[in-house]
Design an enzyme around this catalytic site. Structure first.
Site, PDB file in Angstrom:
ATOM      1  N   GLN A 120      37.346  41.752  36.178  1.00  0.00           N
ATOM      2  CA  GLN A 120      36.758  40.653  35.419  1.00  0.00           C
ATOM      3  C   GLN A 120      35.375  41.058  34.935  1.00  0.00           C
ATOM      4  O   GLN A 120      34.737  41.937  35.508  1.00  0.00           O
ATOM      5  CB  GLN A 120      36.663  39.409  36.301  1.00  0.00           C
ATOM      6  CG  GLN A 120      38.017  39.015  36.864  1.00  0.00           C
ATOM      7  CD  GLN A 120      37.971  37.715  37.625  1.00  0.00           C
ATOM      8  OE1 GLN A 120      37.621  36.688  37.070  1.00  0.00           O
ATOM      9  NE2 GLN A 120      38.304  37.771  38.891  1.00  0.00           N
ATOM     10  N   CYS A 162      51.088  41.057  32.087  1.00  0.00           N
ATOM     11  CA  CYS A 162      52.050  42.070  31.659  1.00  0.00           C
ATOM     12  C   CYS A 162      52.222  41.995  30.138  1.00  0.00           C
ATOM     13  O   CYS A 162      51.982  40.954  29.533  1.00  0.00           O
ATOM     14  CB  CYS A 162      53.393  41.833  32.345  1.00  0.00           C
ATOM     15  SG  CYS A 162      53.522  42.626  33.974  1.00  0.00           S
ATOM     16  N   ASN A 165      38.232  42.748  42.028  1.00  0.00           N
ATOM     17  CA  ASN A 165      38.658  42.320  43.357  1.00  0.00           C
ATOM     18  C   ASN A 165      40.019  42.948  43.579  1.00  0.00           C
ATOM     19  O   ASN A 165      40.919  42.729  42.788  1.00  0.00           O
ATOM     20  CB  ASN A 165      38.813  40.800  43.437  1.00  0.00           C
ATOM     21  CG  ASN A 165      37.502  40.082  43.160  1.00  0.00           C
ATOM     22  OD1 ASN A 165      36.437  40.599  43.457  1.00  0.00           O
ATOM     23  ND2 ASN A 165      37.594  38.897  42.589  1.00  0.00           N
ATOM     24  N   HIS A 176      43.750  44.505  37.534  1.00  0.00           N
ATOM     25  CA  HIS A 176      42.805  43.957  36.548  1.00  0.00           C
ATOM     26  C   HIS A 176      41.451  43.719  37.199  1.00  0.00           C
ATOM     27  O   HIS A 176      41.335  43.718  38.426  1.00  0.00           O
ATOM     28  CB  HIS A 176      43.333  42.644  35.966  1.00  0.00           C
ATOM     29  CG  HIS A 176      43.263  41.484  36.926  1.00  0.00           C
ATOM     30  ND1 HIS A 176      44.115  41.342  37.993  1.00  0.00           N
ATOM     31  CD2 HIS A 176      42.417  40.420  36.983  1.00  0.00           C
ATOM     32  CE1 HIS A 176      43.818  40.236  38.666  1.00  0.00           C
ATOM     33  NE2 HIS A 176      42.780  39.657  38.079  1.00  0.00           N
ATOM     34  N   CYS A 197      54.259  37.265  34.908  1.00  0.00           N
ATOM     35  CA  CYS A 197      52.863  37.685  35.053  1.00  0.00           C
ATOM     36  C   CYS A 197      52.155  37.546  33.708  1.00  0.00           C
ATOM     37  O   CYS A 197      52.578  38.141  32.719  1.00  0.00           O
ATOM     38  CB  CYS A 197      52.794  39.133  35.532  1.00  0.00           C
ATOM     39  SG  CYS A 197      51.123  39.799  35.485  1.00  0.00           S
TER      40      CYS A 197
HETATM   41 ZN   LIG Z   1      51.813  42.035  35.449  1.00  0.00          ZN
END
Ligand SMILES: [Zn+2]
EC number: 2.7.7.12
Length: 397
Positions: free
Chosen positions: A218, A94, A203, A216, A91
């Site tokens: 944006q 991360c 989102n 997360h 990811c």
């Molecule tokens: Zn992650």
């Protein structure tokens, strides 16, 4: 690229700014003020070329103006190659793990609270030295084919270093850090010459098309006023001319006086289902005080927002219940902050509010934007705002 980190601590969280290997900016925001916060590793060891250099990958996206609607359409073709639903072991959001095989993460440090960085695959990007003027490629008529660099900015904001959590599961201190980060980025991006509007959004859920499960959001800095804000300013300006009053102030006062669609109130905030809501679940969250944008919020309003927004999200995550398991279904949603545009002379008619909505209309059933909505832009709601409000009032009581 070696960088000198700059750390300063005004009233908000500890803030550490640095630059990634390819030249993109990254800012850490930590929950804890003072010396107990992290001291961040700011060195990005990846062998990435300067994105704007001779080996760089950053072709400036362009945008075209639709002559039929007057709306700008950015065309970001390189986004087709972006990462799709990676596991935690690969990811990019991360924290860095020096022992891992995967070594293309965007966060150089092994720990963080909140991190904001420039998107590697932006649909809006200002390229230094690029001619920003609008080109007219019209072959018949006049001013029909306008084309310009999509000279904005796209940032990613990681809400947590925990891959498996969600915004609704964060604690109030973390949400307060996120509110400060949103406000700080709004201020920084609005100060860029190319920015017309800053839009911070999240989102949530695969149903919305999320490609990274890591929690997360944006932040976009558009080089134009977005269509929704354009419509809103047109309505608010006309309302002010006709009545001498503020449209968004009156909408909030109207909802409070009527009360039927108000789902949550606190000292500084009010959440309500709007009078003509169009999505199967839709809520607006607005401050009681007239505020143009996130940077204008006081400390007390930010603290209260952290508490109130979490209450709202936790209620929404119980809105639908799986009929088989009887378990609540985490709501897929889009939540975005409507703020006054950066430079538009009509900006005084705007008023900060969060618009949150979901495409889920029942367990396992999505609302698709079909012929009327997609083809004609004519919305048909499958429910009434009062029905949605009743359910939310039960959940948030
Ligand atoms: Zn992650």
């Amino acid at each position: 690229m070696s960088t000198q980190p700059t750390t300063d601590r005004p009233t908000g969280p500890a803030r550490t700014a640095t630059v990634l290997a390819d030249g993109r900016e990254l800012v850490y925001y930590d929950d804890v003020l003072g010396d107990s916060g992290y001291v961040h590793t700011t060195h990005d060891p990846r062998p990435l070329p300067d994105r704007f250099g001779p080996d760089g990958y950053a072709a400036g996206p362009r945008m075209r103006r639709d002559p039929l609607t007057g709306e700008w359409v950015p065309m970001a073709t390189h986004r087709m190659n972006r990462t799709f639903l990676p596991p935690a072991s690969a990811c990019p959001l991360c924290p860095a793990d020096p022992d891992a095989e995967y070594a293309d993460g965007e966060i150089p440090d092994t720990a963080y609270d909140v991190a904001v960085f420039e998107n590697r695959f932006p649909s809006l990007l200002a390229v230094p030295g690029e001619d920003e003027s609008v080109q007219d490629d019209t072959v018949v008529g006049e001013g029909l084919w306008l084309d310009a660099p999509a000279a904005g900015r796209c940032e990613v904001i990681c809400f947590s270093s925990d891959h498996d959590t969600s915004f609704a599961q964060l604690d109030t201190r973390r949400v307060r850090t996120i509110v400060d980060a949103w406000a700080d980025r709004t201020e920084a991006l609005a100060a860029l010459e190319t920015t017309q509007e800053v839009f911070a959004f999240e989102n949530r859920g695969r149903e919305i098309g999320v490609t990274l499960p890591h929690p997360h959001g944006q932040i976009y800095a558009y080089p134009y006023v977005t269509p929704r804000t354009e419509q809103l300013l047109t309505q608010a300006t006309a309302y002010h001319r006709r009545t001498g009053r503020s449209l968004l102030r009156d909408v909030l006062d109207g909802e409070l006086a009527h009360g039927r669609r108000v789902v949550l109130t606190s000292e500084h905030w009010v959440a309500y289902v709007p009078f003509a809501a169009r999505w199967p679940v839709e809520v607006h969250l607005a401050p009681r005080r007239d505020v143009l944008d996130l940077p204008s919020l006081t400390d007390a309003e930010r603290d209260d927002l952290a508490r109130t927004y979490l209450r709202l999200l936790r209620g929404l995550d119980r809105f639908f219940v799986d009929p088989e398991s009887d378990e609540p279904i985490p709501l897929p949603y889009i939540a975005g902050w409507s703020q006054a545009p950066a430079h538009d002379p009509r900006r005084e008619h705007a008023r900060l509010h969060l618009k949150l909505f979901s495409v889920l209309r029942a367990p396992g059933k999505l609302k698709y934007l079909a012929g009327s909505e997609s083809g004609a832009g004519a919305w048909v709601s499958d429910t009434t705002p009062e029905t949605v409000a009743t359910r939310l009032q039960e959940l948030l009581a």
